[in-house]
Design a protein around this motif. Structure first.
Motif, PDB file in Angstrom:
ATOM      1  N   MET A  24       0.834  -1.206   0.000  1.00 31.92           N
ATOM      2  CA  MET A  24       0.000   0.000   0.000  1.00 31.92           C
ATOM      3  C   MET A  24       0.866   1.253   0.000  1.00 31.92           C
ATOM      4  N   GLN A  25       1.907   1.228   0.829  1.00 29.16           N
ATOM      5  CA  GLN A  25       2.777   2.398   0.912  1.00 29.16           C
ATOM      6  C   GLN A  25       3.559   2.612  -0.379  1.00 29.16           C
ATOM      7  N   LYS A  26       4.009   1.530  -0.991  1.00 26.91           N
ATOM      8  CA  LYS A  26       4.742   1.655  -2.253  1.00 26.91           C
ATOM      9  C   LYS A  26       3.853   2.199  -3.360  1.00 26.91           C
ATOM     10  N   ALA A  27       2.560   1.842  -3.305  1.00 34.63           N
ATOM     11  CA  ALA A  27       1.615   2.298  -4.322  1.00 34.63           C
ATOM     12  C   ALA A  27       1.047   3.672  -4.001  1.00 34.63           C
ATOM     13  N   ASN A  28       1.318   4.167  -2.772  1.00 34.33           N
ATOM     14  CA  ASN A  28       0.707   5.417  -2.310  1.00 34.33           C
ATOM     15  C   ASN A  28      -0.807   5.361  -2.395  1.00 34.33           C
ATOM     16  N   SER A  29      -1.347   4.169  -2.127  1.00 31.43           N
ATOM     17  CA  SER A  29      -2.797   3.996  -2.198  1.00 31.43           C
ATOM     18  C   SER A  29      -3.213   2.759  -1.425  1.00 31.43           C
ATOM     19  N   VAL A  30      -4.395   2.837  -0.814  1.00 37.41           N
ATOM     20  CA  VAL A  30      -4.954   1.669  -0.139  1.00 37.41           C
ATOM     21  C   VAL A  30      -5.976   0.968  -1.012  1.00 37.41           C
ATOM     22  N   GLU A  31      -6.186   1.488  -2.215  1.00 41.42           N
ATOM     23  CA  GLU A  31      -7.155   0.881  -3.121  1.00 41.42           C
ATOM     24  C   GLU A  31      -6.562  -0.382  -3.736  1.00 41.42           C
ATOM     25  N   PRO A  32      -7.281  -1.520  -3.632  1.00 40.54           N
ATOM     26  CA  PRO A  32      -6.752  -2.799  -4.108  1.00 40.54           C
ATOM     27  C   PRO A  32      -6.211  -2.781  -5.535  1.00 40.54           C
ATOM     28  N   ALA A  33      -6.925  -2.147  -6.450  1.00 42.82           N
ATOM     29  CA  ALA A  33      -6.484  -2.143  -7.850  1.00 42.82           C
ATOM     30  C   ALA A  33      -5.157  -1.415  -8.020  1.00 42.82           C
ATOM     31  N   LYS A  34      -4.861  -0.479  -7.118  1.00 41.22           N
ATOM     32  CA  LYS A  34      -3.630   0.302  -7.234  1.00 41.22           C
ATOM     33  C   LYS A  34      -2.457  -0.340  -6.495  1.00 41.22           C
ATOM     34  N   TYR A  35      -2.730  -1.000  -5.362  1.00 39.92           N
ATOM     35  CA  TYR A  35      -1.590  -1.577  -4.640  1.00 39.92           C
ATOM     36  C   TYR A  35      -1.295  -3.023  -5.044  1.00 39.92           C
ATOM     37  N   LEU A  36      -2.238  -3.672  -5.747  1.00 35.83           N
ATOM     38  CA  LEU A  36      -2.016  -5.054  -6.167  1.00 35.83           C
ATOM     39  C   LEU A  36      -0.755  -5.224  -7.024  1.00 35.83           C
ATOM     40  N   PRO A  37      -0.483  -4.340  -7.994  1.00 35.82           N
ATOM     41  CA  PRO A  37       0.757  -4.487  -8.766  1.00 35.82           C
ATOM     42  C   PRO A  37       2.016  -4.453  -7.895  1.00 35.82           C
ATOM     43  N   GLU A  38       1.982  -3.649  -6.819  1.00 37.12           N
ATOM     44  CA  GLU A  38       3.126  -3.584  -5.910  1.00 37.12           C
ATOM     45  C   GLU A  38       3.242  -4.864  -5.079  1.00 37.12           C
ATOM     46  N   LEU A  39       2.095  -5.454  -4.753  1.00 39.56           N
ATOM     47  CA  LEU A  39       2.090  -6.707  -3.999  1.00 39.56           C
ATOM     48  C   LEU A  39       2.709  -7.832  -4.828  1.00 39.56           C
ATOM     49  N   LYS A  40       2.433  -7.820  -6.122  1.00 39.55           N
ATOM     50  CA  LYS A  40       2.957  -8.852  -7.017  1.00 39.55           C
ATOM     51  C   LYS A  40       4.494  -8.822  -7.087  1.00 39.55           C
ATOM     52  N   LYS A  41       5.065  -7.635  -6.969  1.00 42.71           N
ATOM     53  CA  LYS A  41       6.521  -7.518  -7.090  1.00 42.71           C
ATOM     54  C   LYS A  41       7.218  -7.180  -5.769  1.00 42.71           C
ATOM     55  N   ILE A  42       6.517  -7.407  -4.661  1.00 46.54           N
ATOM     56  CA  ILE A  42       7.075  -7.079  -3.347  1.00 46.54           C
ATOM     57  C   ILE A  42       8.323  -7.913  -3.058  1.00 46.54           C
ATOM     58  N   ASN A  43       9.249  -7.313  -2.348  1.00 50.14           N
ATOM     59  CA  ASN A  43      10.429  -8.027  -1.851  1.00 50.14           C
ATOM     60  C   ASN A  43      10.660  -7.503  -0.446  1.00 50.14           C
ATOM     61  N   TYR A  44      10.138  -8.231   0.522  1.00 53.50           N
ATOM     62  CA  TYR A  44      10.039  -7.735   1.893  1.00 53.50           C
ATOM     63  C   TYR A  44      10.764  -8.665   2.856  1.00 53.50           C
ATOM     64  N   LYS A  45      11.573  -8.098   3.727  1.00 59.44           N
ATOM     65  CA  LYS A  45      12.273  -8.899   4.730  1.00 59.44           C
ATOM     66  C   LYS A  45      11.440  -8.937   6.002  1.00 59.44           C
ATOM     67  N   GLY A  46      10.852 -10.093   6.258  1.00 65.85           N
ATOM     68  CA  GLY A  46       9.987 -10.240   7.412  1.00 65.85           C
ATOM     69  C   GLY A  46      10.614 -11.074   8.506  1.00 65.85           C
ATOM     70  N   VAL A  47       9.832 -11.362   9.538  1.00 65.42           N
ATOM     71  CA  VAL A  47      10.356 -12.169  10.630  1.00 65.42           C
ATOM     72  C   VAL A  47      10.536 -13.625  10.191  1.00 65.42           C
ATOM     73  N   THR A  48       9.816 -14.029   9.128  1.00 67.68           N
ATOM     74  CA  THR A  48       9.946 -15.403   8.636  1.00 67.68           C
ATOM     75  C   THR A  48      10.941 -15.509   7.487  1.00 67.68           C
ATOM     76  N   GLY A  49      11.590 -14.402   7.148  1.00 68.29           N
ATOM     77  CA  GLY A  49      12.563 -14.407   6.058  1.00 68.29           C
ATOM     78  C   GLY A  49      12.155 -13.483   4.935  1.00 68.29           C
ATOM     79  N   GLN A  50      12.800 -13.640   3.786  1.00 71.95           N
ATOM     80  CA  GLN A  50      12.524 -12.784   2.629  1.00 71.95           C
ATOM     81  C   GLN A  50      11.240 -13.239   1.948  1.00 71.95           C
ATOM     82  N   ILE A  51      10.353 -12.294   1.705  1.00 66.43           N
ATOM     83  CA  ILE A  51       9.064 -12.627   1.100  1.00 66.43           C
ATOM     84  C   ILE A  51       8.926 -11.976  -0.272  1.00 66.43           C
ATOM     85  N   ALA A  52       8.782 -12.813  -1.277  1.00 61.27           N
ATOM     86  CA  ALA A  52       8.502 -12.395  -2.652  1.00 61.27           C
ATOM     87  C   ALA A  52       7.650 -13.495  -3.260  1.00 61.27           C
TER      88      ALA A  52
END
Length: 377
Positions: free
Chosen positions: A320-348
């Motif tokens: 959502m933050q990468k897309a600057n939007s909470v609207e699903p249609a706008k943040y979904l593309p960012e979710l598809k290409k996310i690369n996030y370091k979480g507590v369970t490891g790298q998430i992509a």
């Protein structure tokens, strides 16, 4: 007159600030009632913890503060209730959903979210069918059944050197799926599947199927199902004198299994796999810190999926933050290409919505407690 107007002006200013602050609803679904309620509550607690932490830090979109609100629903591990609460979340206009826990509820619910254009990140669904539907908004942060069951099958044959295997499943989407994939992986010279039986997710007496299995003298019994059945099943196996290893997927790989099985859990008798895993000292510390914070926050130990729920919320928020939007249609593309370091490891995610390079953590039980054996990628 001026004195009287000052409180009114302050009240109006506060009201204006409150109305300007956007409230964004995030849905969470898990079984907080029924036999899997200990896992559902584990998940919901982690979702609340993540939401609260984001709000305390000051979650912003386009420089404006946003308040995240968790809308939690109970599916009781029941497919019909799962679709009902999915529609309820759609009607509540949530901007994303974290859940469900069980494959049997997550798969049918995913169509409802897809039709509404709402992204869904499951922290626990392992059924291959979930992402094979190719819904663009369906993701998972754990390995699927093909990896989970197939790896356990190979491990049983190659490492444990078993020859005669009996398979039981609980007829749920998850149980049948992981058992099927296990059977595919359990191949080797002299290896035989000596019996295939099934029970239900609500059954309490397994005497008939276990008596049938006992006659076939298996080296290993694989169970596709949850700890609420696996624990009592282990007790009945012991009572019937079945001397075989007991193996299963993430559904039985919980801290609660030792309590549910009692002394029947044995020492190194049970082998199970969590559909995720961390490696390296740094990541182990991150996970350890999370578990400590979770216990401080909730007063409870992590049961199983809490870290994955926490990461799922954080991943959705990051998109959502990468897309600057909470609207699903706008943040979904960012979710598809996310690369996030979480507590369970790298998430992509890969193109299907499965987690890239999904890991498995093998456990056994010693002294009634889970004991980590290895992480397999």
């Amino acid at each position: 007159m001026t004195t009287k107007l000052i409180p009114l002006a302050i009240a109006m200013l506060l009201a204006a600030n409150a109305s300007a602050q956007q409230v964004v609803k995030i849905g969470h679904v898990g079984p907080v009632s029924g036999p899997n309620s200990h896992l559902g509550k584990d998940n919901e607690n982690a979702a609340r913890m993540a939401i609260e932490e984001l709000n305390v830090k000051g979650f912003t979109i386009n420089g404006q503060k946003v308040t995240l609100q968790l809308v939690a629903e109970d599916d009781a591990s029941d497919p019909k209730q799962g679709t009902a609460v999915a529609q309820k979340l759609v009607d509540a206009k949530v901007k994303g959903v974290i859940g469900h826990l069980n494959s049997g509820t997550s798969v049918p619910a995913s169509k409802i979210y897809n039709d509404a254009g709402i992204p869904q990140i499951s922290p626990a669904t392992t059924a291959t069918q979930y992402t094979r539907q190719r819904f663009p908004g369906a993701f998972r942060v754990v390995a699927n059944d093909a990896k989970l069951g197939g790896t356990l099958g190979k491990y049983a044959v190659d490492t444990l050197k078993v020859k005669n295997i009996a398979i039981i499943d609980d007829r749920t989407t998850y149980g049948q799926g992981v058992a099927t994939e296990f059977a595919k992986g359990a191949k080797g010279p002299g290896v035989k599947i000596v019996g295939k039986e099934f029970t239900s997710a609500t059954a309490t007496d397994y005497t008939a199927i276990l008596t049938s299995i006992r006659a076939k003298k298996p080296d290993l019994v694989f169970f596709g199902g949850m700890d609420s059945v696996g624990g009592p099943m282990l007790k009945q196996m012991k009572a019937l004198g079945i001397d075989a290893r007991f193996m299963g997927g993430d559904g039985i790989c919980t801290e609660a299994l030792g309590r549910l099985a009692g002394d029947a859990v044995g020492e190194g008798k049970v082998i199970c796999a969590e559909a995720g895993g961390v490696t390296g000292a740094e990541q182990e510390k991150v996970m350890s810190d999370f578990r400590a914070r979770f216990k401080q926050k909730t007063g409870l130990e992590v049961q199983l999926y809490a870290p994955y729920v926490y990461d799922a919320v954080m991943v959705m928020a990051a998109a959502m933050q990468k897309a600057n939007s909470v609207e699903p249609a706008k943040y979904l593309p960012e979710l598809k290409k996310i690369n996030y370091k979480g507590v369970t490891g790298q998430i992509a995610f890969d193109t299907s919505g499965d987690i890239n390079n999904g890991a498995l953590t093998l456990y056994t039980f010693k002294g009634g407690k889970r004991s980590k054996m290895d992480v397999i990628r």
